[in-house]
Design an enzyme around this catalytic site. Sequence first.
Site, short mmCIF file in Angstrom:
data_model
loop_
_atom_site.label_atom_id
_atom_site.label_comp_id
_atom_site.label_asym_id
_atom_site.label_seq_id
_atom_site.Cartn_x
_atom_site.Cartn_y
_atom_site.Cartn_z
N ALA A 112 -9.51 -4.53 13.37
CA ALA A 112 -9.06 -3.19 13.01
C ALA A 112 -9.03 -3.07 11.49
O ALA A 112 -8.67 -4.02 10.79
CB ALA A 112 -7.68 -2.90 13.58
N ALA A 113 -9.44 -1.90 11.00
CA ALA A 113 -9.39 -1.61 9.57
C ALA A 113 -8.62 -0.31 9.38
O ALA A 113 -9.03 0.73 9.88
CB ALA A 113 -10.80 -1.50 8.99
N ALA A 114 -7.50 -0.40 8.67
CA ALA A 114 -6.65 0.76 8.46
C ALA A 114 -6.71 1.19 6.99
O ALA A 114 -7.51 0.67 6.21
CB ALA A 114 -5.22 0.46 8.89
N SER A 115 -5.83 2.12 6.62
CA SER A 115 -5.90 2.70 5.28
C SER A 115 -5.51 1.73 4.18
O SER A 115 -6.05 1.78 3.08
CB SER A 115 -5.00 3.93 5.21
OG SER A 115 -3.68 3.60 5.60
N LEU A 116 -4.58 0.82 4.47
CA LEU A 116 -4.07 -0.07 3.43
C LEU A 116 -4.54 -1.52 3.58
O LEU A 116 -4.41 -2.31 2.65
CB LEU A 116 -2.54 -0.04 3.41
CG LEU A 116 -1.90 1.35 3.27
CD1 LEU A 116 -0.39 1.24 3.25
CD2 LEU A 116 -2.42 2.06 2.04
N GLY A 117 -5.06 -1.87 4.75
CA GLY A 117 -5.51 -3.24 4.96
C GLY A 117 -6.31 -3.35 6.24
O GLY A 117 -6.53 -2.35 6.93
N LYS A 133 -3.20 -9.82 8.56
CA LYS A 133 -3.43 -8.56 7.85
C LYS A 133 -3.67 -8.86 6.38
O LYS A 133 -2.84 -9.49 5.72
CB LYS A 133 -2.26 -7.60 8.03
CG LYS A 133 -2.50 -6.25 7.37
CD LYS A 133 -1.64 -5.14 7.94
CE LYS A 133 -0.20 -5.27 7.58
NZ LYS A 133 0.59 -4.06 7.92
N ASP A 268 6.78 5.14 11.38
CA ASP A 268 5.37 5.45 11.59
C ASP A 268 4.92 5.04 12.99
O ASP A 268 3.96 4.27 13.15
CB ASP A 268 4.54 4.72 10.52
CG ASP A 268 3.13 5.29 10.39
OD1 ASP A 268 2.91 6.46 10.80
OD2 ASP A 268 2.24 4.60 9.86
#
Length: 530
Positions: A112-117, A133, A268
């Site tokens: 998984a690739a999210a906004s911060l890491g 992460k 969140d």
Amino acid sequence: MFVSRLSTVLWQLLSLALVLVVQANSSDRQVQQRLGKRILTTLTNLGPCFIKVGQALSTRPDLVRRDWLEQLIQLQDNLPAFPLAVALRTIEEELGAPASTLYATFPDYPVAAASLGQVYKARLDNGHWVAVKVQRPNLPLILRRDLVIIRLLAVLCAPLLPLNLGFGLDEIIDEFGQTLFDEIDYRKEADNADRFAALFSDNPEVTVPAVERSLSTRRVLTTSWIHGTKLQERHVLEARHLDPTALIRTGVVAGLRQLLEFGYFHADPHPGNLFALPGRTGPLGHVAYVDFGMMDSISDADRLTLTGAVVHLINKDFRALAQDFVALGFLNPDADLEPIIPALEEVLGGALGENVGNFNFKAVTDRFSELVFDYPFRVPVRFALIIRAVVSQEGLALRLDPDFKIIRVAYPYVARRLLAGDTAEMRDKLLDVLFDRDGRLQIERLESLLAVLENDGPGPDLLPVMGSGLKLLLGPEGDSLRQRLLLTLVRDDRLQTEDLRALAGLLRRTFSARKLASGLLARLNPLAAA
């Protein structure tokens, strides 16, 4: 550099706005799908700050078209990944050794690739699978630059927007920026995860991944791997024999406990941060939380006031509810409440209908904006993350079950806590609910509390409620309750037999032998209640 970035942001946002103005009202599904992809692409290209805005919108099916939601949901953990070499370099810089020596196996691609890491599924030497992460490169510089731009645009555009928040957009953005910088310090996230896990240590329905402290630093975080299903699509959950409604109930109850019991909450809870696990505890499904970068606390005073506000809403005590708004800071203490009380009754009472199950939260949010313009309401800055958490939880529930009513879960939870009287603060709140200003017993309110518990799903177990009530009434903590009952039943030098008969009749109906036997059977045979 700053001017160039500002020009890029302005150009992309204005281009997107122009396309939306022209095509947003189209009834062609393909057009709407293209618009959703355009929004996704624009926010992705603009980077972490703008992606965070899109993540918040992705939890609001009542505000955003479903065609667009299908695209925005990808912002949660399906973003472009940064190169493996960068991730490996960050791991070595932070942990002091190459990933190949720290982990038995380390994959070439993130899961998984999210906004911060982005997150990798690795394996330790002991055979345990872990989530690693790794933070995106140069993140502090990127966030600081874009927050300045967003703040500048907000200050310039605020006078043109139909907003009456009671404080400036710049304050909202400052709060947003602070949470983002807290979120990119993984040492804080590790502490948050441990604290959150301790709060739910006795609750099998809530799982929190364990932190591997020796493999965690400011920019790298290693935790145990969660083998679960993301809470994104109902049909996926059902295909894996998981009950979406039971999972939603767990999420809502866990959220209520965080806000009203612990005073510490996950701010969140979007679908990418919640996983469904197999198993069930009574009416509750099993859920795992991940990503503890965005957490916040609520004061004891606010926590108690919110608990009372739920009860005042259900009891349709709008005068007390107006006082709750004052205590929470949504209304100025000097505000004239007389014209506000009937307005609250019209907006909130109409949405409530004849019973709890009819409560329509979306109708409330739609109508409440009218009060913000017509009356001196404002939203305190300290409630920014609380509102975000509640809104995200509601959006997740609506996504999995459009007919789900959060208040159907919220009120039984509050009713149980009040009737149990297991803390001094709950006992005080129970007295406020059951007795009016003149000290008279409000039997209809007690009846309302008990009725909600009876209607809380099939085969409600009333034994714990009866046990807690008797313990409170007969125990040392029940002095104030016994005294109040005695004063209300003996007035004007005579026994008020009508009140006494009404109270006895209510308790007899609620705790009949048949109902208690049904609850006992459910306890002896949990599968019958599942």
